[in-house]
Design a protein around this motif. Structure first.
Motif, PDB file in Angstrom:
ATOM      1  N   ARG A1381      59.580  -4.550  -3.020  1.00  0.00           N
ATOM      2  CA  ARG A1381      58.377  -5.098  -3.655  1.00  0.00           C
ATOM      3  C   ARG A1381      57.642  -4.014  -4.445  1.00  0.00           C
ATOM      4  O   ARG A1381      57.220  -4.227  -5.582  1.00  0.00           O
ATOM      5  CB  ARG A1381      57.430  -5.665  -2.596  1.00  0.00           C
ATOM      6  N   ALA A1447      65.284 -13.567  -3.030  1.00  0.00           N
ATOM      7  CA  ALA A1447      64.048 -14.355  -2.904  1.00  0.00           C
ATOM      8  C   ALA A1447      62.855 -13.529  -3.399  1.00  0.00           C
ATOM      9  O   ALA A1447      61.977 -14.032  -4.116  1.00  0.00           O
ATOM     10  CB  ALA A1447      63.844 -14.744  -1.454  1.00  0.00           C
ATOM     11  N   ILE A1448      62.841 -12.236  -3.027  1.00  0.00           N
ATOM     12  CA  ILE A1448      61.718 -11.381  -3.459  1.00  0.00           C
ATOM     13  C   ILE A1448      61.740 -11.228  -4.981  1.00  0.00           C
ATOM     14  O   ILE A1448      60.712 -11.373  -5.649  1.00  0.00           O
ATOM     15  CB  ILE A1448      61.819  -9.993  -2.788  1.00  0.00           C
ATOM     16  N   GLU A1450      62.987 -13.205  -7.136  1.00  0.00           N
ATOM     17  CA  GLU A1450      62.631 -14.444  -7.834  1.00  0.00           C
ATOM     18  C   GLU A1450      61.145 -14.765  -7.696  1.00  0.00           C
ATOM     19  O   GLU A1450      60.574 -15.441  -8.542  1.00  0.00           O
ATOM     20  CB  GLU A1450      63.507 -15.589  -7.328  1.00  0.00           C
ATOM     21  N   SER A1451      60.537 -14.224  -6.643  1.00  0.00           N
ATOM     22  CA  SER A1451      59.106 -14.495  -6.480  1.00  0.00           C
ATOM     23  C   SER A1451      58.292 -13.869  -7.616  1.00  0.00           C
ATOM     24  O   SER A1451      57.142 -14.207  -7.825  1.00  0.00           O
ATOM     25  CB  SER A1451      58.618 -13.959  -5.141  1.00  0.00           C
ATOM     26  N   TYR A1452      58.883 -12.902  -8.311  1.00  0.00           N
ATOM     27  CA  TYR A1452      58.154 -12.277  -9.418  1.00  0.00           C
ATOM     28  C   TYR A1452      58.235 -13.094 -10.693  1.00  0.00           C
ATOM     29  O   TYR A1452      57.599 -12.760 -11.693  1.00  0.00           O
ATOM     30  CB  TYR A1452      58.678 -10.854  -9.669  1.00  0.00           C
ATOM     31  N   GLY A1453      59.106 -14.121 -10.662  1.00  0.00           N
ATOM     32  CA  GLY A1453      59.139 -15.073 -11.784  1.00  0.00           C
ATOM     33  C   GLY A1453      59.553 -14.435 -13.097  1.00  0.00           C
ATOM     34  O   GLY A1453      60.255 -13.437 -13.143  1.00  0.00           O
TER      35      GLY A1453
END
Length: 1970
Positions: A1381, A1447-1448, A1450-1453
């Protein structure tokens, strides 16, 4: 006791006493914290030393015996085991020393041992001489300690403001000493100790060495006597003595004698003052809060016997040896009695107080005032002690205030005497001899107040402000309060001054003026005195004559001066008279001369101090003092008077307004003749005075005064147009006179007073110094300008500074004289003897050094301008002139002479400072360095002295940092500052020199070999093997000071800048290849330097954070080198200690000083992330160092300007910037100030003048802003440096140190902590962008190591079976996620800029994502799990981590996607490559294809595809023999890799085709530029880094082919668009493709090309492919068909080559080419060949199947001939290509493949076995396995066994998987061969109709169109085919084939397929021939 007699090697008479003094000094003077406790311990320990002051341990027979036996039996030494044998010589010396000082034998032996130990600190002395110094130094330490302890007491006179606890301790202790008879002990010691007597004793025993030693011994003895006397004085200042002690003191004073000049020496003066303080009651007037306590303690009031005893002792008539001293004591006692009588308590003492008058009379008879002036003021110590001055002031003022009648009596007597004198003059008789008490009193007052070193301005008490002087500038004692009455005493004193001047008799005139001169000393006093003289002259009403009344007034003085001028002007001699001599004086008598002199001195004093007086007098219309004085100077009056007039003018010239007009007046009056009158025979003016009068008198007051006047005027103003109109304007004539008439002849003139020689030199050199200091070379100075003079053009003068500069840059007499003066100076200083004029000689020498320094500083600019101007001046650089030969010594020793001043740094700190500065300037020139080393080492004695000088400057303990330059009021502080700056210059000199080639000065000064190779140096502690103490030892001892305490090295706090430079020198020594070895060995072994300093990190200095960071930077860089070196040399324990120190988070108990607790609570860390037992942890040292680097940086706001234009100011600021020594770009503030002020001054008009203050204010704010900017730059650069050093230390720790020093789990946690902390700091809001790149670099390294560590741990732990639950390896998954992250946050926070920085972060991200990549597993060929098992299997650690990572991400878009895609498409090459790699990596794990969808939809994919066309040109340039850069190739490869990754999904492949990928590639021409393989052999890059052109071509072609292959695989058969486009590419580039297929040399690269090409052809070059390609006209179709047929033919002929015997030859060739890694090569070749065969066989199969499903309609690819190829390579290629290969080839391939299969299968099984029993393998085999993976000879030997088994395992897995691949290919080839064989046999044996020979001419034969160029088949051919085949396809082969199926195919492929085909073929072959 005898048994315990151990010798203290520190010498009990010196070491412990030195320690005592350091403790006392620390507690009392330096006020160190926690020192009271230490002081208490020391005082308890040393009480006996104080009680029996200076008593030595007695001799004893027992000790003597013990010492005598020390040479045979040995003697025990404290702190050392066993006893030590001492040489006989040492014992003899010990007995001599014992007799000399009358001390115990053991004590003498200890002193000698200590002397031997301290010898390196005293170069040139033997141990005995050092022992003498130590003995007296020990004594001095006791005396100094006693004095400081007594000074710290609380009392009536002063306070040191110490803590109550400390004062209580010292008071208690000293009271006890006093009660034990301290006073009498001190008095007896002062009498006993005598320098002369001590010297005689030492001389007899040869206890005196060179001059320096003699001076040091005599200084120590004098200082210890003085310290004892001062102790008593300090006591009496604070507390009274008892009766007996007071009487003892009086008794001592009775016997005191004076020095030769009639003054007291310092010791006796202190004792006299002690008595005066005993008799002092004036402090009671002050009315302090503790007055009552003091009254109680005063024996004068409380003890009657005390008063009685003192009274009778002072009253009794017995004369003392010094009657004047007796008179002083009597006067003091009389005044004490008078003061007592005025107190209420004094009534009890009436019988004594009555006698005060009588005592005062006795005192006056003893000439008390004369003795005070000559005996007390004459002592040089007097003016240096403030409390001496205060006491004498109170004595004088008390006499005037308490005994007014006595004063009146004195005045009356003086008036009477004046009348008598007057009468006797009238009568013409001899005047009687009279007492001169009042004269003496006035002279005393004048003399006493004229020196005011402390700026006390005590004389103010004599001035009572009569008019209300409420000036803001005057804040005197009682000014500003209009209504408050001044105290009575002040009124009385001011009345005394006024009344004495009323009706002043002429006899007192001079003494009264002298008194006024003393009382006018000080800014306020001068003002009062000026007013007094002004009011005195005011005309009185009753003054009938109208002449001024009071003779002591301005009116009177100036009136007299004007009269003198009038009278004397008439007598002006004619300058042309032959004899220009003074005629006999008319009109000035000696008395008048004295009077005038006194008046002028008074005037000078007032004008010097008071600017108002200066202006008021100067502008007075009647008096015009300047004009009158200049007029008098032209008259014939004695030189002494002229000198006074010039001094007075100099005082007026201090105001710039006056100075300017004074210059013009000087020029006008021609005091120095600057204009020659035509026809005048000889010069007039001051030059004549100098040459004719002063020279013959041998006294030069006038010349000195003239030099001083010029010096003052030069400082105030220097008009450029001086003398314009009459001569060439300018200062030049004055300079010429000073240089040629004063300076150059000064050594050869005669002097009646020897000191005057140096006074003249000093005065004139001061002018030169000022002129050169203020000179800045300008281009205009080098252009010859002309001025018009009386109608003709004459050359103008240059500025005076230019002229001096020119003389210094040539071998001129002026330079020669300056240099000889320097030589003379150092020779005089080396005698250590006082001589007349010493102070002025030192000052002159200092001016010379400053001139040399300034010339060196300005010469660069001067020479540059000179060169540019092309003027015909000659000038040589000064540093070269300094290498000239000295005429005195005939040696080139000028620079050595300059350096020798460093040896006198203690007595002449300023000269040493300038010397260091000059040496540092000279050291910049490399060519001079080598010469210097020769000069410095040429003479051993000089060499030792020079080394000692440098070391002494560095060792200086008084030097202090942080004292502001302006604050020079305190002389001690000034000296401390100068000594500190000297140290800085010396260290900078070392730093500069170390960067130059060897031999250089630094190496010599630091103690390295300069005559042998530097690396052969063997550094030792000083004194070991005769090694002298060098600058390196000095630097180390500076740094080691205080290092053993908990607070760490003291220097880092007390002198941060100095410490920083010390660390830098040490780093440079460690970093330089030559010096590194010896230095690091020495630091490691004898100093344990790094460990002891690193344990004190981080250094925290709130006041100077920049310096603290720099200190840490150099230290960390040095530590990094040490870690690297110790790792390379396998010094494990050293490395381990440092690693633990830096990385441990367990609190290790440090050695603690004096039982303190270990590390304090606050340093404990609470940041141990994810640790639950944080309490027991401490912060890792590396992290706490990182904590001290503050990433935020406050930046000054923009300038707010009202007047200046901001853009212009910014431009000016950037023009003033330069790079300073540390390499920072800073703005030169002084230069900027000059520019701005010049700009302001240039403004014209009234408005500008009105706004000037505002403008100056704005200039000031600009300058402040720039200073702040400079600070910010320095701060940022320090942070950058610190961070870089930190990073290099971290990287060294992780990379260079043996991996097993830090266990893997710790390693991961450490990296995790470092990563998280770094990210936290860099992601904070206000982190400075300048620091980000370094952080990114560190993050990259750390992530790489984290990834490597985790992977190696998994390999050792074999997979992730047990750890899937908690996380991954030792580091928990949550920590990994956190790191990811933060990494992504960091990438996003860098915004649009910083692309290079992001490259590091992408690298880190790739390394991070690598952690979740599954390692390669061996292919065991076992039965695979069923689909169901696979679906239900638990998720392993890798996929879990991968899923979470995704998943991490992709969470940043899309924000993150946008940044990465943008970087991939544009920007810096490396950044693009890494961004492409990141995209590739993420796409590979992105199961949901979100990223793929984004890349496609946002248009980035199209951009990438379209950029291939632009790459084409760059790639073409790569194929030239010598390519410009390989960057385009790497980017192209990265792009293709990404496109290949995209193409691996069907969706991606379709998208690529839609973007027109293939059509872009079709247009690329680079594929057609196949380089010639042989032509460029010559141009090979020897390093092998740059690949050959052919290899480069393959690097371009292969990725394209792979991409096509992937596209073909992904676009399923339904979507034939892909195949058609690829085929089109093949056809467009057909020539190239065909030439590749025909390839002669089948190298490894060629085989790779072929394997890919055949793969693509087998999928595309099919008959059906064309129809799907859309509408194609028939002509093109025909052409396409031709290309396809050609591809088919070439493929089949290739099969002939590879299946045939050429294969073995190729494999052999590969082994020959690279014998080292033959196994690998062979493996790769085998795989490639099998791949090609498999592809071609697949192609055949596809062609057969496509043509028809039944054999009877199928086409024939192979001719019906069953014989196996003999040697296919021998047949000519043309023949081979023209006809179809025989079916025998297929059979041959089948046989070979079957044989290979079993070979591969067996080796696969063996390797698997090895892998399973890896631990049991013999070491030789392990080594062999590793060989291929470790480069370099002996590489395998160096790696550890763990590494070895890991490598072997990796190699085996690789081998197993290769074999598995080969097995798969073999079985595929076998299956396709069988199929092709079956189809052909079926056709030939069942459906083919043989042709007859006679039919051969008939067209349309049946077999005609079927085959690929098959000739007609006859029956004979068919029969032969059947028999050959039957023979070839025998039982053995069939069995083998079935075995292959049994062992392999049932797991992998279509089971029973082989079996069925074998059966069918067997059937075909067995059928009867038709």
């Amino acid at each position: 006791m005898a048994a315990q007699m151990a010798v203290n090697s520190g010498a009990s008479l010196w070491g412990p006493l030195k320690e005592l003094w350091e403790t006392v000094e620390g507690a009392v003077l330096r006020r160190q914290p926690e020192s009271v406790h230490l002081l208490d311990l020391q005082l308890k320990k040393h009480k006996p030393h104080f009680l029996s002051l200076y008593k030595n341990p007695p001799k004893s027979a027992e000790q003597r015996e013990k010492v005598r036996k020390a040479s045979t039996e040995g003697i025990a030494i404290q702190g050392q085991q066993g006893s030590r044998l001492l040489p006989e010589q040492l014992l003899t010396e010990a007995f001599i020393l014992s007799d000399l000082f009358d001390i115990g034998e053991l004590a003498a032996l200890e002193l000698l041992l200590a002397g031997e130990h301290q010898q390196p600190h005293f170069p040139g002395l033997t141990r005995g001489l050092v022992a003498v110094l130590l003995y007296w130094d020990g004594k001095l330490c006791v005396a100094n300690s006693l004095r400081s302890l007594i000074q710290s007491r609380h009392g009536k006179t002063f306070t040191l403001e110490l803590s109550g606890e400390l004062v209580a301790l010292t008071t208690r202790f000293t009271d006890e000493l006093m009660s034990q008879g301290l006073t009498k002990r001190i008095l007896s010691l002062v009498s006993e100790i005598n320098v002369t007597r001590e010297f005689e004793r030492l001389q007899k025993e040869r206890g005196l060495g060179n001059e320096k030693h003699r001076k040091e011994v005599s200084d120590l003895i004098k200082e210890s006597r003085q310290a004892l006397a001062d102790s008593l004085f300090s006591w009496t200042c604070q507390s009274p003595l008892t009766k007996d002690d007071t009487l003892a003191l009086i008794g001592h004073l009775e016997t005191v004698t004076a020095e030769a000049d009639g003054s007291l020496d310092g010791v006796n003066l202190a004792l006299v003052m002690s008595l005066l303080y005993c008799l002092d009651v004036s402090f009671l007037e002050q009315g302090t809060e503790d007055r009552e306590d003091l009254l109680q303690a005063l024996p004068l009031l409380t003890e009657r016997q005390y008063v009685s005893a003192v009274h009778s002792r002072l009253m009794e008539g017995q004369p003392w040896k010094l009657p004047g001293l007796q008179a002083v004591c009597r006067l003091a006692w009389a005044l004490a009695l008078r003061a007592l009588s005025q107190l209420p308590q004094g009534s009890a003492l009436v019988e004594f107080t009555e006698a005060d008058e009588a005592l005062a009379d006795q005192a006056l008879l003893g000439d008390v005032f004369l003795f005070m002036k000559e005996g007390m003021l004459g002592c040089e110590n007097f003016a240096q002690e403030e409390f001496f001055i205060r006491r004498l002031h109170s004595l004088i003022t008390d006499f005037l205030a308490l005994m007014p009648m006595k004063v009146k009596q004195l005045r009356n007597r003086a008036d009477e005497d004046a009348r008598l004198v007057h009468m006797s003059l009238q009568m013409g008789s001899e005047p009687p001899t009279l007492r001169k008490d009042l004269d003496q009193l006035m002279f005393l007052i004048g003399e006493f107040y004229s020196k005011d070193l402390f700026g006390l301005e005590l004389g103010l008490e004599f001035w009572c402000p009569t008019e209300s002087l409420q000036h803001t500038s005057l804040q005197g004692s009682y000014l500003g309060m209009a209504l408050q009455r001044p105290p009575h005493k002040q009124v009385v004193l001011s009345k005394f001054v006024r009344q004495m001047g009323d009706l002043l008799p002429s006899t007192l005139y001079i003494s009264y003026l002298r008194m006024l001169k003393g009382l006018a000393n000080g800014p306020q006093c001068a003002h009062y005195c000026f007013s007094l003289l002004k009011t005195n002259g005011a005309p009185h009403g009753d003054n009938i004559q109208g002449v001024a009344g009071n003779p002591v007034s301005w009116e009177h003085f100036f009136h007299s001066l004007m009269l003198y001028h009038e009278n004397l002007r008439r007598d002006l001699p004619n300058p042309d008279a032959a004899h220009y001599r003074h005629p006999p004086l008319r009109g000035i008598t000696q008395r008048e001369l004295d009077g005038l002199t006194s008046f002028l001195q008074l005037l000078t004093t007032i004008v010097t101090w008071c600017e108002n007086a200066r202006l008021a007098l100067c502008e007075h219309p009647q008096w015009t003092p300047v004009v009158v004085m200049l007029g008098l100077l032209q008259c014939s009056i004695p030189p002494v008077l002229k000198a006074e007039l010039l001094h007075c003018l100099a005082a007026f010239g201090k105001s710039p307004e006056i100075a300017a007009s004074l210059w013009q007046s000087l020029e006008y009056t021609q005091i120095l003749q600057t204009v020659r009158v035509p026809g005048q025979r000889q010069a007039a003016g001051i030059e004549v005075e100098l040459n004719e009068i002063e020279s013959s008198c041998e006294e030069y007051p006038l010349t000195r005064a003239f030099s001083q006047l010029i010096s003052t005027l030069v400082e105030s103003s220097l008009p450029a147009n001086l003398g314009a109109g009459l001569r060439v304007p300018g200062f030049q004539p004055y300079l010429t006179f000073l240089r040629d008439a004063v300076f150059l002849p000064f050594p050869t003139r005669a002097y009646r007073r020897p000191a005057e020689k140096w006074e003249v030199a000093d005065a004139v050199l001061e002018v030169f110094h000022k002129l050169l200091r203020d000179y800045e070379p300008q281009p205009s100075d080098f252009v010859q300008e002309m001025v018009e003079l009386q109608g003709e053009q004459v050359p103008a003068h240059k500025p005076p500074g230019h002229s001096i500069m020119f003389h210094l840059l040539n071998d001129s007499p002026m330079l020669a004289l300056c240099l000889s003066l320097l030589e003379e100076g150092v020779r005089q200083l080396d005698t250590y003897a006082p001589f007349p004029g010493k102070k002025h000689l030192e000052s002159a020498v200092l001016h010379c050094l400053c001139l040399v320094d300034l010339a060196l500083q300005k010469e660069v600019l001067f020479m540059d301008l000179l060169r540019e101007s092309q003027a015909s001046l000659l000038a040589s650089p000064l540093e070269q002139l300094l290498q000239g030969v000295s005429p005195q010594t005939r040696r080139a020793d000028h620079i050595v002479n300059i350096a020798r001043y460093l040896y006198h740094s203690s007595s002449n700190p300023e000269a040493a400072f300038q010397s260091a500065k000059i040496l540092r300037r000279i050291a910049r020139y490399p060519n001079i360095q080598t010469r210097l080393v020769g000069d410095f080492t040429h003479d051993q004695i000089v060499s030792d002295k020079l080394m000692a000088g440098f070391v002494e400057c560095l060792d200086n303990e008084e030097a202090e940092e942080g004292i502001e330059k302006g604050d020079d009021s305190d002389p001690l502080k000034k000296v401390a500052r100068i000594q500190h700056e000297t140290q800085i210059h010396i260290l900078n000199l070392l730093i500069t020199s170390l960067e130059l080639k060897t031999p250089n000065l630094a190496l010599y000064l630091l103690g390295y070999e300069v005559k042998k190779p530097v690396s052969s140096t063997n550094l030792q502690d000083p004194g070991v093997l005769g090694c002298p103490r060098s600058c390196l030892h000095a630097i180390l001892s500076l740094l080691q000071r205080g290092n053993e305490k908990r607070s760490g090295p003291a220097l880092t706090r007390l002198a941060p800048h100095l410490a920083e430079l010390c660390y830098q020198v040490i780093y440079q020594l460690c970093a330089c290849a030559d010096t590194s070895g010896p230095t690091m060995r020495y630091l490691r072994t004898s100093q344990d330097f790094l460990f002891s300093h690193l344990q004190h990190l981080p250094f925290i200095l709130s006041s100077n954070q920049i310096a603290a960071l720099s200190q840490m930077s150099w230290l960390m860089k040095t530590a990094a080198i040490e870690l690297r070196v110790t790792s390379l040399n396998r010094q494990r324990s050293h490395t381990q200690r440092l690693v633990n120190l830096l990385l441990d988070d367990q609190p290790h108990t440090r050695h603690t000083a004096d039982g303190e607790s270990g590390i304090e609570e606050e340093t404990r860390s609470v940041s141990g992330f994810l640790h639950f037992d944080t309490v027991s942890k401490v912060r890792r040292k590396l992290l706490s160092v990182l904590d001290t680097i503050d990433f935020s940086q406050d930046v000054p706001e923009l300038l707010q300007l009202d007047f200046f234009e901001r853009a212009q100011i910014e431009q000016v600021i950037s023009n003033c910037e330069h790079v300073n020594e540390q390499g920072h770009t800073v703005c030169n503030v002084k230069l900027l100030h000059r520019v701005l002020v010049a700009e302001v001054n240039a403004l014209q008009g009234m408005a500008a003048i009105g706004q000037r203050p505002l403008l100056m204010e704005e200039v000031n704010s600009i300058l402040q802003q720039v200073v702040e900017r400079n600070r910010v730059r320095r701060s940022l650069s320090a942070k950058r440096h610190a961070l870089q050093s930190w990073r290099s230390l971290v990287e060294t720790l992780l990379t260079a140190c043996p991996a097993d020093l830090i266990p893997a789990d710790d390693r991961q946690l450490i990296i995790r902590d470092l990563l998280l902390d770094l990210h936290d700091k860099v992601l904070s809001e206000d982190a400075a962008g300048e620091l980000m790149p370094i952080v990114a670099g560190a993050v990259f390294t750390l992530t790489a190591h984290l990834s490597q560590s985790v992977l190696s741990e998994q390999q050792q732990g074999a997979g992730l079976e047990g750890v899937a639950s908690s996380g991954f390896a030792s580091i928990a998954n949550s920590a990994l996620h956190l790191i990811l992250r933060k990494l992504l946050d960091f990438i996003l926070c860098t915004g649009g800029g910083f692309q290079r920085l992001r490259a590091h972060l992408y690298g880190s991200l790739l390394y991070y994502l690598q952690i979740a990549q599954k390692p390669e597993e061996p292919d065991t060929l076992q039965t695979g799990k069923s689909m169901w098992e696979r679906l239900t299997a638990p998720e392993d650690g890798f996929s879990k981590l991968q899923r979470e990572n995704l998943a991490i991400i992709e969470s940043y878009g899309t924000a993150l996607m946008e940044v990465v895609c943008r970087d991939a498409c544009d920007g810096h090459e490396i950044g693009r490559m890494l961004a492409l790699a990141v995209l590739d990596r993420i796409l590979s794990i992105d199961r949901q294809s979100q990223w793929l969808v984004y890349v496609c939809n946002s248009g980035y994919l199209r951009v990438l595809v379209e950029s291939l066309r632009q790459d084409d040109v760059a790639l073409q340039s790569l194929l030239t023999p010598q390519p410009p850069l390989l960057k385009p190739l790497y980017i192209y490869e990265s792009k293709m890799a990404l496109l290949t990754r995209v193409a691996k999904t069907g969706q991606g492949a379709v998208e690529l085709l839609r973007c027109g990928l293939v059509s872009q590639l079709i247009e690329c021409q680079v594929f057609d530029m196949v380089p010639d393989s042989d032509a460029h052999r010559v141009m090979r890059d020897p390093s092998g880094f740059i690949p050959s052109p052919l290899d480069r071509y393959r690097q371009i072609l292969l990725p394209t082919l792979r991409l096509f292959q992937v596209i073909l695989t992904s676009t399923t058969t339904h979507y034939q668009q892909g195949a058609a486009q690829v085929l089109q590419w093949l056809i467009v580039h057909a020539d190239t493709i065909q030439s590749l297929l025909r390839c002669q040399e089948l190298s490894m690269g060629a085989l790779q090309e072929l394997s890919l090409l055949t793969g693509i052809i087998s999928k595309t070059a099919l008959p059906g492919a064309l129809e799907m390609g859309g509408e194609v006209n028939s002509a093109a179709l025909m052409e396409f068909q031709g290309h396809i047929n050609r591809f088919q033919r070439l493929c089949l002929s290739l099969l002939g080559r590879l299946a045939g015997s050429e294969r073995e030859r190729l494999l052999k060739q590969a082994e020959m080419a690279a014998p080292g890694d033959s196994a690998d090569r062979r493996e790769e070749m085998e795989v490639a060949m099998q791949q090609v065969c498999a592809n071609i066989m697949e192609y055949c199969q596809t062609l057969l199947l496509q043509s028809s499903a039944q054999a009877q309609f199928s086409i024939c690819l192979f001719s019906p001939s069953g014989n196996e190829p003999a040697d296919l390579s021998s047949t000519l290629p043309s023949v081979a290509y023209s006809r179809a290969p025989s079916l025998g080839l297929v059979l041959y391939l089948l046989k070979n493949s079957a044989a290979d299969f079993f070979r591969f299968h067996q080796s696969h099984r063996q390797s698997l076995g090895k892998l399973q029993s890896l631990d049991q393998l013999p070491p030789e085999e392990l080594k062999e396995l590793c060989q291929g993976l470790v480069s370099g000879p002996g590489g395998v030997e160096k790696i550890s066994s763990v590494q070895r088994s890991l490598l072997a395992k990796r190699r085996l897995v690789q081998f197993i998987n290769n074999r598995a691949k080969l097995l798969a290919l073999c079985s595929y080839v076998i299956e396709t061969c069988l199929f092709v064989l079956w189809r052909h046999l079926e056709y030939y044996l069942l459906y083919c109709t043989p042709s007859d020979p006679k039919d051969s001419l008939l067209p349309g034969a049946s077999a005609g169109g079927r085959g690929l160029g098959l000739s007609r088949v006859s029956q004979q051919d068919l029969d032969l085919l059947q028999s050959d085949m039957a023979a070839g396809f025998g039982e053995a082969l069939q069995r083998k084939l079935l075995e292959v199926e049994g062992s392999y195919s049932q797991v992998r492929s279509r089971y029973t397929f082989i079996q069925a085909l074998v059966r069918r073929i067997r059937g075909l072959l067995r059928q009867p021939k038709s």
